[in-house]
Design a protein around this motif. Sequence first.
Motif, PDB file in Angstrom:
ATOM      1  N   LEU A   1     -81.092-101.255 -96.534  1.00 33.07           N
ATOM      2  CA  LEU A   1     -81.893-102.116 -97.468  1.00 33.07           C
ATOM      3  C   LEU A   1     -80.820-103.158 -97.965  1.00 33.07           C
ATOM      4  CD1 LEU A   1     -83.983-102.925 -99.502  1.00 33.07           C
ATOM      5  CD2 LEU A   1     -83.267-101.108-100.974  1.00 33.07           C
ATOM      6  N   GLY A   2     -79.492-102.892 -98.404  1.00 34.60           N
ATOM      7  CA  GLY A   2     -78.638-103.732 -99.012  1.00 34.60           C
ATOM      8  C   GLY A   2     -78.162-104.877 -97.668  1.00 34.60           C
TER       9      GLY A   2
ATOM     10  N   GLU B   1     -80.222-105.791 -95.250  1.00 30.17           N
ATOM     11  CA  GLU B   1     -81.302-106.765 -95.000  1.00 30.17           C
ATOM     12  C   GLU B   1     -81.418-107.815 -96.026  1.00 30.17           C
ATOM     13  OE1 GLU B   1     -84.712-103.614 -94.445  1.00 30.17           O
ATOM     14  OE2 GLU B   1     -85.475-105.218 -95.473  1.00 30.17           O
ATOM     15  N   LEU B   2     -80.671-107.571 -97.396  1.00 28.82           N
ATOM     16  CA  LEU B   2     -80.868-108.701 -98.247  1.00 28.82           C
ATOM     17  C   LEU B   2     -79.588-109.745 -98.186  1.00 28.82           C
ATOM     18  CD1 LEU B   2     -80.983-106.238-101.534  1.00 28.82           C
ATOM     19  CD2 LEU B   2     -82.907-107.576-100.431  1.00 28.82           C
ATOM     20  N   LYS B   3     -78.727-109.478 -97.120  1.00 28.36           N
ATOM     21  CA  LYS B   3     -77.677-110.330 -97.046  1.00 28.36           C
ATOM     22  C   LYS B   3     -78.092-111.089 -95.686  1.00 28.36           C
ATOM     23  CE  LYS B   3     -73.836-107.588 -98.532  1.00 28.36           C
ATOM     24  NZ  LYS B   3     -72.451-107.372 -98.214  1.00 28.36           N
TER      25      LYS B   3
ATOM     26  N   LEU C   1     -72.421-101.030 -97.543  1.00 25.66           N
ATOM     27  CA  LEU C   1     -72.183-102.297 -97.885  1.00 25.66           C
ATOM     28  C   LEU C   1     -70.713-102.598 -97.931  1.00 25.66           C
ATOM     29  CD1 LEU C   1     -74.982-102.457-100.581  1.00 25.66           C
ATOM     30  CD2 LEU C   1     -74.718-103.864 -98.274  1.00 25.66           C
TER      31      LEU C   1
END
Lengths: 267, 255
Positions: B99-100, B102-104, B151
């Motif tokens: 998820l993390g 994907e945000l970057k 991350l």
Amino acid sequence: MKKKITNFSLAHKKYVKKLKKDKFLVIFFRIFVLVAFLGLWELLTYTKALDPFFVSSPSRIIKQLESMISSGTLFHHTFVTLYETLIGFLIATVLGYLIAVGLWWNEKVRKVFEPYIVVLNSLPKIALGPIIILWVGAGTNAIILMCVLICIVITTMSMLSAFLNCDEGKILLLKSMNANKFQILWKLILPASMKDFISVLKINVGMSFVGSIMGEYLTSKAGLGYLIVYGGQIFKIDLVMSATFILCILAYLLYAIVSLIEKKYRN
Amino acid sequence: MNEILKFENVNYFYQTKDDEIFAIDNLSFNVLENEFVSIVGPSGCGKTTILSLIAGLLSPSSGKVMLDGSTKIDRRKIGYMFQRDMLFDWRSVWKNITLGLELKKEDVKKKLELAEELLKKYNLYNFKNKKPSSLSGGMRQRVALIRTLVLEPRLLLLDEPFSALDYQTRLNLCDDVYDIIKKEKKTAILVTHDIAEAISMSDKIIVLSSRPARVKDEITLNLAGKTPLKKRDDDSFRGYFEKIWGELTNEEKNN
Ligand SMILES: Nc1ncnc2c1ncn2[C@@H]1O[C@H](COP(=O)(O)OP(=O)(O)O)[C@@H](O)[C@H]1O
Ligand SMILES: [Mg+2]
């Protein structure tokens, strides 16, 4: 990983058998109720215990439907109502959803509009009938607009409350991962509210029929609502009953489609 | 060693409509690079608030919170593991872990490899495509940990991450987490109300008063080089335990 059991115990077999039997009984009685109802109806009108002029009868409905099918009018009226309902349903769902997203996005705007939405929600939309006709003219547009008005407020309200009910902790998680507002919406708020969206769809299927039939009562030259009003005026109960019957089938079909979407989404 | 985090006379007030809650009272402490620091204190004293301040989710009412010498906190340096696992149940385990990433929008190929590796290491690889609802509590918490670790944060914040687990799972997971953090040379801050857990994991323990949180004691531990489970058998363990226990009970009595 656990192995799947293949040689079940007797107790399990018994349990499964009972489940199957119960399911069978439910289906059997469902059909039984329908058949008994239709049978009794036919019998009472056949023996003139009830006057078929006022209550119609299954055989007269079938005859009515047959003649309408052969003249092609049944298809036409059904299509008109289905068209109005679907367009109204789509516009209301999409627009109502987008408005809910907008109100979620901006808290100030949401606060400003809150009381207006509440008023709009409790207002009986049929009261707007004459205004609608004045504004968009009598005919299909007025009917679709009626349909939209009936569905849109409830769509917006349900979705907004679903958005706002989102787990605050999950929002914090995304924020701690440096997510922006759009990412919070896209990755969390929208998927988390999918279940609520499907219940809104289910409600809207029913409500949009209310809208289109109400619209047709108000102003129409065709459609199932038109047939019902017209049939009532010329005292042709067979026609009223036939149109109602088709309406039942349509409403059920649309509901079944939404249920299918729900099942797909679950997997 | 470098100072990675510094609290300088930090105060924090929660503002509500009819009250102002004084949560953090003139708090100062620092955390060095590669250090494992635990924060213990009575419940409701402001521990989660401290982590939120570090993560930049809240800003101090007065005073300074500095990460790598800057008050402008770069969230990308921080991995925050919450009390609840916060897994998204509509996403598979793999999709939760990434998820993390994907945000970057940067290149994440190397980190995806790390994610695979961590899944294998923590016996979750078979569950890669399963939904979180089919996992046990301990497994869910490990997934949440991996989601934080991929991350590659410089500073890990752990908010009572083991509190919902049964004793056995908890001891094992403690060992695992300790192992990763030491191996990957991370800096970590653990919030807990379990004194034994704090002693077995940390290089330093900050004992807080009840709300508003003040530093009541700062204890540097001398138990390095052992696993958390072994530390519990160390002779000095008991001494530390009684000291902190005394300080906390004292605090509860005063309230
Ligand atoms: N958003 C908030 N608004 C108002 N008060 C809050 C809020 N969050 C926490 N508090 C209060 O601040 C105090 C400290 O909370 P917290 O940091 O969560 O404590 P802890 O993690 O140590 O249990 C508590 O008394 C709590 O009631
Ligand atoms: Mg807390």
